[in-house]
Motif scaffolding. Structure first.
Motif, mmCIF file in Angstrom:
data_model
loop_
_atom_site.group_PDB
_atom_site.id
_atom_site.type_symbol
_atom_site.label_atom_id
_atom_site.label_comp_id
_atom_site.label_asym_id
_atom_site.label_seq_id
_atom_site.Cartn_x
_atom_site.Cartn_y
_atom_site.Cartn_z
ATOM 1 N N ASP A 222 6.172 11.837 12.824
ATOM 2 C CA ASP A 222 4.914 11.661 12.141
ATOM 3 C C ASP A 222 4.016 10.788 12.956
ATOM 4 O OD1 ASP A 222 6.109 13.010 10.017
ATOM 5 O OD2 ASP A 222 6.983 11.239 8.953
ATOM 6 N N HIS B 180 -3.807 -0.508 -2.303
ATOM 7 C CA HIS B 180 -2.838 0.740 -2.125
ATOM 8 C C HIS B 180 -2.093 0.889 -3.616
ATOM 9 C CE1 HIS B 180 -3.573 1.685 1.743
ATOM 10 N NE2 HIS B 180 -3.223 0.860 2.458
ATOM 11 N N GLU C 139 -0.782 11.774 -3.172
ATOM 12 C CA GLU C 139 -0.024 12.801 -2.717
ATOM 13 C C GLU C 139 1.090 12.079 -2.418
ATOM 14 O OE1 GLU C 139 0.634 16.298 0.485
ATOM 15 O OE2 GLU C 139 -1.361 15.064 0.364
ATOM 16 N N VAL D 25 4.659 12.197 -0.686
ATOM 17 C CA VAL D 25 5.371 12.798 0.637
ATOM 18 C C VAL D 25 6.727 12.130 0.944
ATOM 19 C CG1 VAL D 25 3.005 13.072 1.625
ATOM 20 C CG2 VAL D 25 4.448 10.903 2.060
ATOM 21 N N ARG E 8 9.552 10.411 3.588
ATOM 22 C CA ARG E 8 9.387 9.426 4.987
ATOM 23 C C ARG E 8 10.737 9.275 5.329
ATOM 24 N NH1 ARG E 8 4.018 9.378 5.744
ATOM 25 N NH2 ARG E 8 2.850 8.376 4.369
ATOM 26 N N ASP F 233 7.407 8.347 -0.914
ATOM 27 C CA ASP F 233 6.278 7.323 -0.463
ATOM 28 C C ASP F 233 4.752 8.218 -0.821
ATOM 29 O OD1 ASP F 233 4.766 5.328 0.537
ATOM 30 O OD2 ASP F 233 4.868 6.005 2.441
ATOM 31 N N ASP G 13 0.888 9.172 0.218
ATOM 32 C CA ASP G 13 0.074 9.477 1.288
ATOM 33 C C ASP G 13 -1.252 8.590 1.325
ATOM 34 O OD1 ASP G 13 -0.818 10.287 3.749
ATOM 35 O OD2 ASP G 13 -1.509 12.394 2.785
ATOM 36 N N TYR G 14 -0.946 7.250 1.654
ATOM 37 C CA TYR G 14 -2.071 6.262 1.261
ATOM 38 C C TYR G 14 -3.428 6.336 2.364
ATOM 39 C CZ TYR G 14 1.560 3.885 -1.309
ATOM 40 O OH TYR G 14 2.695 3.522 -2.342
ATOM 41 N N HIS G 15 -4.490 6.180 1.787
ATOM 42 C CA HIS G 15 -5.664 6.282 2.470
ATOM 43 C C HIS G 15 -6.323 5.155 2.166
ATOM 44 C CE1 HIS G 15 -5.072 10.418 4.157
ATOM 45 N NE2 HIS G 15 -4.687 10.662 2.892
#
Length: 272
Positions: free
Chosen positions: A81, A185, A195, A197, A199, A216, A218-220
């Motif tokens: 990743d 977050h 979203e 995901v 990990r 987890d 999908d942090y932005h």
């Protein structure tokens, strides 16, 4: 920024007494629970470096308070990743086989800055047990805040961020913008817009190293500056938002719950 550049930008030496004065002026008080994000170079040339800043924060909060900093280690993760930078595909087998398991005492922080890394090894500081999203804490609420950090959704309600939220704690940004405000977050998580995901990381289970997979978001953080400015505009003069300078750095002390709730509401309304 080099030390010579910091000295050139500094109007005076930033001392322990100056820091404690400025921290109290912005509203930091004995007994508070506060998560701190700091850029030491923005504060100016600090006499004693990161240790002086940490000790000033501790002296203002006292043992009755709780000082928290992120201790994230995003590099303790699946190398497939990695993007910044990626590694050759031919390396993956060896990395999977040899990467050390996360150890809260030994694993260094990654990309958290000098202050957070030095805080990690300060006396009486402990660290939560999440391979990529750990937090360090000191003070009266340390153990309760760090306990039972959920492997799934490591920045969600069952994380130290969620406990700061429940305790009506604070965020202190020292020379740092909203883009580095980790608490936002939690707002992403609460918005329901994330979203989900999978990990994986190497950890120790019953004393043995093994790779574990977990859920987890999908942090932005790309929109955090915009959200933060909208938050400020919605609360002119509010007690839950205080802005001053600490040393030479622009600083903001704000209610963690307020910025988390605002982030969640903003994302619900603006991102369908």
């Amino acid at each position: 920024m080099s030390e010579a550049e910091v000295i050139k930008r500094s109007k005076n030496a930033v001392t322990h007494s100056l820091l404690t004065r400025d921290l109290r002026k912005i509203g930091l008080e004995e007994g508070m629970t506060v998560i701190v994000h700091a850029s030491l170079s923005q504060i100016g040339w600090v006499c004693g470096g990161p240790s002086t800043l940490i000790m000033a924060l501790q002296d203002v909060l006292t043992q009755a308070g709780t000082l928290v900093m992120p201790a994230h280690s995003a590099d303790v993760s699946d190398p497939a990743d990695w993007e910044n930078p990626p590694v050759p595909q031919t390396w993956l087998r060896d990395i999977y086989h040899e990467m050390p398991a996360f150890d809260p005492r030994r694993t260094p922080t990654c990309g958290m800055g000098r202050t957070a890394e030095i805080f990690r090894s300060f006396p009486d500081v402990r660290r939560s047990n999440h391979p990529i999203y750990s937090f360090c804490a000191w003070g009266n609420g340390r153990d309760a805040l760090l306990a039972h950090h959920s492997l799934d959704n490591g920045l969600g309600k069952k994380s130290p961020l969620g406990k700061i939220y429940e305790q009506h704690g604070y965020v202190l940004l020292l020379g740092i913008g909203y883009g580095n405000n980790t608490s936002m977050h939690l707002g992403e998580y609460l918005s329901g817009k994330l979203e989900i995901v999978k990990r994986s990381s190497p950890v120790r289970v019953k004393g043995r190293r093994q790779w574990v997979t977990y859920q987890d978001g999908d942090y932005h953080e790309e929109n955090f500056e915009t959200i933060g400015k909208a938050f400020e505009a919605s609360r002119p003069g509010a007690a839950e938002l205080r802005a001053r300078h600490v040393g030479q750095a622009p600083a903001i002390l704000l209610s963690q719950r307020a910025i988390v709730d605002f982030t969640a509401d903003y994302l619900k309304k603006n991102y369908r």
